[in-house]
Design a protein around this motif. Structure first.
Motif, PDB file in Angstrom:
ATOM      1  N   LEU A 164     -49.534  66.208  66.194  1.00  0.00           N
ATOM      2  CA  LEU A 164     -49.693  64.850  66.716  1.00  0.00           C
ATOM      3  C   LEU A 164     -50.895  64.161  66.081  1.00  0.00           C
ATOM      4  N   ALA A 165     -51.969  64.901  65.885  1.00  0.00           N
ATOM      5  CA  ALA A 165     -53.179  64.313  65.302  1.00  0.00           C
ATOM      6  C   ALA A 165     -52.911  63.816  63.883  1.00  0.00           C
ATOM      7  N   SER A 166     -52.054  64.538  63.134  1.00  0.00           N
ATOM      8  CA  SER A 166     -51.756  64.118  61.763  1.00  0.00           C
ATOM      9  C   SER A 166     -51.007  62.796  61.725  1.00  0.00           C
ATOM     10  N   LEU A 167     -50.390  62.421  62.838  1.00  0.00           N
ATOM     11  CA  LEU A 167     -49.661  61.152  62.926  1.00  0.00           C
ATOM     12  C   LEU A 167     -50.459  60.077  63.647  1.00  0.00           C
ATOM     13  N   GLY A 168     -51.678  60.389  64.018  1.00  0.00           N
ATOM     14  CA  GLY A 168     -52.502  59.412  64.728  1.00  0.00           C
ATOM     15  C   GLY A 168     -52.216  59.362  66.209  1.00  0.00           C
ATOM     16  N   LEU A 169     -51.654  60.434  66.763  1.00  0.00           N
ATOM     17  CA  LEU A 169     -51.328  60.512  68.187  1.00  0.00           C
ATOM     18  C   LEU A 169     -52.173  61.586  68.860  1.00  0.00           C
ATOM     19  N   PHE A 170     -52.184  61.571  70.191  1.00  0.00           N
ATOM     20  CA  PHE A 170     -52.980  62.528  70.953  1.00  0.00           C
ATOM     21  C   PHE A 170     -52.079  63.322  71.888  1.00  0.00           C
ATOM     22  N   ALA A 171     -52.548  64.517  72.229  1.00  0.00           N
ATOM     23  CA  ALA A 171     -51.799  65.395  73.124  1.00  0.00           C
ATOM     24  C   ALA A 171     -52.539  65.547  74.444  1.00  0.00           C
ATOM     25  N   ALA A 172     -51.773  65.471  75.537  1.00  0.00           N
ATOM     26  CA  ALA A 172     -52.293  65.775  76.867  1.00  0.00           C
ATOM     27  C   ALA A 172     -51.476  66.950  77.408  1.00  0.00           C
ATOM     28  N   PHE A 173     -52.090  67.853  78.135  1.00  0.00           N
ATOM     29  CA  PHE A 173     -51.420  69.075  78.565  1.00  0.00           C
ATOM     30  C   PHE A 173     -51.356  69.156  80.085  1.00  0.00           C
ATOM     31  N   ARG A 174     -50.292  69.792  80.538  1.00  0.00           N
ATOM     32  CA  ARG A 174     -50.142  70.102  81.964  1.00  0.00           C
ATOM     33  C   ARG A 174     -49.305  71.367  82.062  1.00  0.00           C
ATOM     34  N   ALA A 175     -49.483  72.098  83.179  1.00  0.00           N
ATOM     35  CA  ALA A 175     -48.707  73.307  83.415  1.00  0.00           C
ATOM     36  C   ALA A 175     -47.422  72.956  84.141  1.00  0.00           C
ATOM     37  N   ALA A 176     -46.529  73.932  84.262  1.00  0.00           N
ATOM     38  CA  ALA A 176     -45.273  73.717  84.966  1.00  0.00           C
ATOM     39  C   ALA A 176     -45.553  73.275  86.394  1.00  0.00           C
ATOM     40  N   GLY A 177     -44.719  72.407  86.921  1.00  0.00           N
ATOM     41  CA  GLY A 177     -44.931  71.872  88.252  1.00  0.00           C
ATOM     42  C   GLY A 177     -45.979  70.790  88.282  1.00  0.00           C
ATOM     43  N   ASP A 178     -46.285  70.236  87.110  1.00  0.00           N
ATOM     44  CA  ASP A 178     -47.247  69.141  86.972  1.00  0.00           C
ATOM     45  C   ASP A 178     -48.648  69.566  87.421  1.00  0.00           C
ATOM     46  N   LYS A 179     -48.978  70.850  87.249  1.00  0.00           N
ATOM     47  CA  LYS A 179     -50.293  71.345  87.624  1.00  0.00           C
ATOM     48  C   LYS A 179     -51.267  71.158  86.466  1.00  0.00           C
ATOM     49  N   PRO A 180     -52.517  70.921  86.741  1.00  0.00           N
ATOM     50  CA  PRO A 180     -53.509  70.762  85.664  1.00  0.00           C
ATOM     51  C   PRO A 180     -53.754  72.088  84.964  1.00  0.00           C
ATOM     52  N   VAL A 181     -54.149  72.007  83.692  1.00  0.00           N
ATOM     53  CA  VAL A 181     -54.450  73.200  82.921  1.00  0.00           C
ATOM     54  C   VAL A 181     -55.598  72.859  81.971  1.00  0.00           C
ATOM     55  N   MET A 189     -51.109  78.368  74.739  1.00  0.00           N
ATOM     56  CA  MET A 189     -49.821  78.525  75.411  1.00  0.00           C
ATOM     57  C   MET A 189     -48.716  77.849  74.605  1.00  0.00           C
ATOM     58  N   ASN A 190     -47.467  78.048  75.014  1.00  0.00           N
ATOM     59  CA  ASN A 190     -46.312  77.474  74.313  1.00  0.00           C
ATOM     60  C   ASN A 190     -45.838  76.204  75.003  1.00  0.00           C
ATOM     61  N   VAL A 191     -45.414  75.248  74.205  1.00  0.00           N
ATOM     62  CA  VAL A 191     -44.905  73.980  74.736  1.00  0.00           C
ATOM     63  C   VAL A 191     -43.477  74.177  75.235  1.00  0.00           C
ATOM     64  N   ARG A 192     -43.240  73.812  76.493  1.00  0.00           N
ATOM     65  CA  ARG A 192     -41.917  73.945  77.101  1.00  0.00           C
ATOM     66  C   ARG A 192     -41.193  72.605  77.232  1.00  0.00           C
ATOM     67  N   ALA A 193     -41.953  71.529  77.262  1.00  0.00           N
ATOM     68  CA  ALA A 193     -41.334  70.199  77.411  1.00  0.00           C
ATOM     69  C   ALA A 193     -42.307  69.149  76.911  1.00  0.00           C
ATOM     70  N   THR A 207     -50.496  58.703  73.566  1.00  0.00           N
ATOM     71  CA  THR A 207     -50.591  60.083  74.040  1.00  0.00           C
ATOM     72  C   THR A 207     -49.220  60.616  74.401  1.00  0.00           C
ATOM     73  N   VAL A 208     -48.961  61.850  73.999  1.00  0.00           N
ATOM     74  CA  VAL A 208     -47.738  62.562  74.357  1.00  0.00           C
ATOM     75  C   VAL A 208     -48.130  63.693  75.296  1.00  0.00           C
ATOM     76  N   THR A 209     -47.531  63.690  76.477  1.00  0.00           N
ATOM     77  CA  THR A 209     -47.859  64.717  77.471  1.00  0.00           C
ATOM     78  C   THR A 209     -46.947  65.921  77.277  1.00  0.00           C
ATOM     79  N   LEU A 210     -47.569  67.105  77.131  1.00  0.00           N
ATOM     80  CA  LEU A 210     -46.848  68.329  76.874  1.00  0.00           C
ATOM     81  C   LEU A 210     -46.973  69.293  78.052  1.00  0.00           C
ATOM     82  N   THR A 211     -45.833  69.869  78.446  1.00  0.00           N
ATOM     83  CA  THR A 211     -45.831  70.895  79.503  1.00  0.00           C
ATOM     84  C   THR A 211     -45.872  72.260  78.834  1.00  0.00           C
ATOM     85  N   VAL A 212     -46.878  73.066  79.182  1.00  0.00           N
ATOM     86  CA  VAL A 212     -47.068  74.369  78.552  1.00  0.00           C
ATOM     87  C   VAL A 212     -46.914  75.473  79.580  1.00  0.00           C
ATOM     88  N   ALA A 213     -46.600  76.665  79.079  1.00  0.00           N
ATOM     89  CA  ALA A 213     -46.445  77.830  79.963  1.00  0.00           C
ATOM     90  C   ALA A 213     -46.778  79.083  79.181  1.00  0.00           C
TER      91      ALA A 213
END
Length: 213
Positions: A164-181, A189-193, A207-213
């Protein structure tokens, strides 16, 4: 385009004039579609985060593939023309009594080539000329301030963040169930969604929000 015309009539066989014109139109449309596909494929290659080093360099210097259009096409085909109907010389068998003459007949054309001229003693030059222009046009303006989102599912958080950074975008992360991480943990961790689907256009700096697990 020759293949398209060949489907309409073969050597020595007449075809309705309208079908010949439509075949030429389909050939032009196919040519334009091929130009569009080539430009789109080149654009996706430049903005693909796993592209070649050359594609990455082109993206970094702001290069964008050129799109082309066919604004004008002129076609001249030597043909022999006759007017008739399918079930009668003047088409009367297919028309209602009292219908106008224009409804009782149709124009038919036959391609004039060496075989046709020899067979029927037709005195005309067998020739065909196709003239067209290919003009470059600016690429879609949406790419000026937006970037296509890559497919990040299955990657580690660190790889996704770098892509994402190479395209000028940012990543935000959250855990499954919309929990903070914590970001440090999410990068391992691995991106699930992802909230933006692949190839969706996001404004630069978005910003692109990524769900990790």
């Amino acid at each position: 385009m020759n293949d398209t015309l060949r489907e309409v009539f073969s050597d020595g066989f007449a075809a309705p004039l309208g079908e010949v014109i439509a075949a030429v139109g389909r050939g032009v449309a196919d040519a334009q579609a091929a130009l569009d596909r080539a430009s789109l494929e080149a654009t996706l290659e430049v903005y693909h985060d796993e592209g070649t080093a050359a594609a990455t360099l082109l993206r970094d210097i702001g290069y964008r593939p050129t799109f082309y259009v066919l604004p004008e096409t002129t076609c001249e085909v030597q043909v022999s023309m006759r007017v008739g109907g399918s079930n009668g010389v003047d088409g009367a068998a297919n028309a209602a009594p009292g219908s106008p003459a224009s409804m009782r007949s149709r124009p038919y054309v036959t391609p004039v080539d060496a075989g046709f001229a020899n067979r029927f003693g037709y005195q005309a030059s067998a020739s065909a000329k196709l003239t067209f222009k290919i003009v470059p046009v600016p690429p879609p303006s949406a790419l000026d301030d937006n970037r296509p989102v890559p497919d990040l599912i299955g990657r580690t958080g660190g790889d996704a963040d770098a892509a994402l950074a190479s395209l000028g975008l940012f990543a935000a992360f959250r855990a499954a169930g919309d929990k903070p991480v914590a970001r440090e943990e999410a990068l391992k961790m691995n991106v699930r969604a992802q909230d933006s689907p692949p190839l969706a256009l996001i404004a630069i700096g978005g910003t692109v929000t990524l769900t990790v697990a």
